[in-house]
Design an enzyme around this catalytic site. Structure first.
Site, PDB file in Angstrom:
ATOM      1  N   SER A 144       0.828  -1.206   0.000  1.00 49.44           N
ATOM      2  CA  SER A 144       0.000   0.000   0.000  1.00 49.44           C
ATOM      3  C   SER A 144       0.861   1.254   0.000  1.00 49.44           C
ATOM      4  O   SER A 144       1.962   1.265   0.577  1.00 49.44           O
ATOM      5  CB  SER A 144      -0.908   0.007   1.234  1.00 49.44           C
ATOM      6  OG  SER A 144      -1.533   1.261   1.397  1.00 49.44           O
ATOM      7  N   TYR A 169      -2.505  -0.118   9.918  1.00 48.27           N
ATOM      8  CA  TYR A 169      -2.658  -0.689   8.583  1.00 48.27           C
ATOM      9  C   TYR A 169      -1.351  -0.582   7.809  1.00 48.27           C
ATOM     10  O   TYR A 169      -0.874  -1.557   7.219  1.00 48.27           O
ATOM     11  CB  TYR A 169      -3.777   0.036   7.845  1.00 48.27           C
ATOM     12  CG  TYR A 169      -3.878  -0.328   6.380  1.00 48.27           C
ATOM     13  CD1 TYR A 169      -4.300  -1.597   5.986  1.00 48.27           C
ATOM     14  CD2 TYR A 169      -3.551   0.594   5.392  1.00 48.27           C
ATOM     15  CE1 TYR A 169      -4.387  -1.935   4.639  1.00 48.27           C
ATOM     16  CE2 TYR A 169      -3.640   0.265   4.046  1.00 48.27           C
ATOM     17  CZ  TYR A 169      -4.054  -1.007   3.679  1.00 48.27           C
ATOM     18  OH  TYR A 169      -4.131  -1.338   2.342  1.00 48.27           O
TER      19      TYR A 169
END
Length: 359
Positions: A144, A169
């Site tokens: 990501s 995350y």
């Protein structure tokens, strides 16, 4: 690092997270374009967002599979279930694995850390262990742009240090890259990580800003624009993302031996993004125009009355901007879909699915 060609036809390919946004588009593309082999879909169909959207995507996959020359097998389960993962690899022996299963969302991780450790760390570890014991030609996995955290230097390069995540995350995604590197080094597993930059499009994730904002605008509610609109995002249309993934799947990092006589890790990480950051306010204006054009909003919709400028959210970053030069150099990947075209396609789909009830 050189690339070892990987033929996809007549192979078994595992795609985790397949009824998810990116996974469903990838599997449909494989079912359309390959002329033989098997695609295994794996997902736990959780309720992080409305499960009906995953069921809609899965139904699309099944319709595509009905006319495909490729066998499609859907397995409901979690990558965090080690027994399930091991049995799957033992039974099907996938040659290529694309891991798109993960607990997504920056803000959700602030209040729900457990699910991120389970899916993004333990689940990925289970896949790495399976690839170790049942060797694969190529493991491709989702990282990501969140790993860049609050980096001030733009565009973001894979050469940048990413040791200061601003969300759990992001920390789990960076951990996945480290785990993949160690397994590539220790067990000679060819692996490629892809740092996605704000993927959008029809049937996307409802928690993403463009989708959640559309839901609010369609309901006559006010949308909050964070950091007072002083944000830039490298939005990437879903078809471009899938094109990039496919190209990467077909070229695994080459196995090689170093000067010390030990294997060099067949490992790579790439940014995959639009390469042109968009001002958030401009993006919202384009979205609203396309929603009017598609008939989601009335022609006289008062945009200004439904906007509220607010401060930055915890875990968010003001700018995301991908340096995708390496992906273009190694795979010839260049995004093609403009923001206006992408939002037009999304707006038309939104009307069909949510307003006309054709979902």
């Amino acid at each position: 690092m050189g690339k070892q060609p990987v033929a996809l036809n007549n192979k078994t390919i595992l795609v985790t997270g397949s009824p998810g946004f990116i996974g469903s588009y990838l599997v449909r593309r494989l079912l359309r374009e390959l002329t033989g082999g098997t695609v295994i879909s794996l997902d736990n169909m959780n309720d992080y967002y409305d499960p009906r959207l995953k069921e809609y995507r899965l139904a699309q996959l099944e319709r595509e599979a009905a006319s495909s020359l490729v066998r499609h097998v859907f397995i409901k389960g979690s990558i965090a279930d080690k027994v399930l993962v091991d049995d799957l690899f033992k039974t099907y022996r996938p040659a290529v694995v694309v891991n798109l299963a993960a607990q997504a969302g920056v803000r959700y991780s602030i209040d729900h850390p457990d699910v991120y450790i389970e899916a993004n760390i333990i689940g990925f570890y289970n896949l790495l262990e399976a690839c170790r014991h049942y060797p694969v030609e190529h493991l491709v996995y989702a990282s990501s742009s969140s790993v860049y955290g609050g980096n001030k230097k733009v565009p973001f390069s894979t050469e940048d240090k990413v040791d200061n995540p601003v969300s759990l995350y992001a920390a789990t995604k960076k951990s996945d890259e480290l785990l993949a590197h160690s397994y590539s080094k220790l067990y000679n597993i060819p692996s490629t990580g892809l740092r996605f930059f704000t993927v959008y499009g029809p049937a996307g994730r409802p928690d993403m800003f463009y989708y959640s904002a559309t839901n609010k605008l369609a309901a006559g509610k006010t949308i909050q624009i964070f950091n007072y609109g002083n944000c830039k995002r490298d939005f990437t249309y879903i078809d471009d993302i899938v094109e990039g993934i496919l190209r990467v799947m077909k070229g695994a990092p080459e196995k090689a031996v170093g000067e010390d006589g030990l294997p060099l890790p067949p490992y790579a990480v790439y940014n995959i993004g639009g390469g042109q950051p968009e001002n958030l306010l401009d993006f919202i204006s384009t979205l609203q125009e396309e929603l009017v054009s598609a008939g989601v909003l009335p022609p006289d919709y008062d945009f200004e009355a439904h906007r509220e400028l607010v401060g930055m959210q915890p875990g968010d970053v003001p700018v995301t901007y991908a340096d995708s030069e390496a992906l273009e150099r190694d795979y010839g990947f260049v995004p093609r879909i403009t923001i206006r075209e992408g939002l037009r396609r999304f707006s038309r789909w939104y009307k069909e699915y949510h307003i006309d009830g054709r979902g």
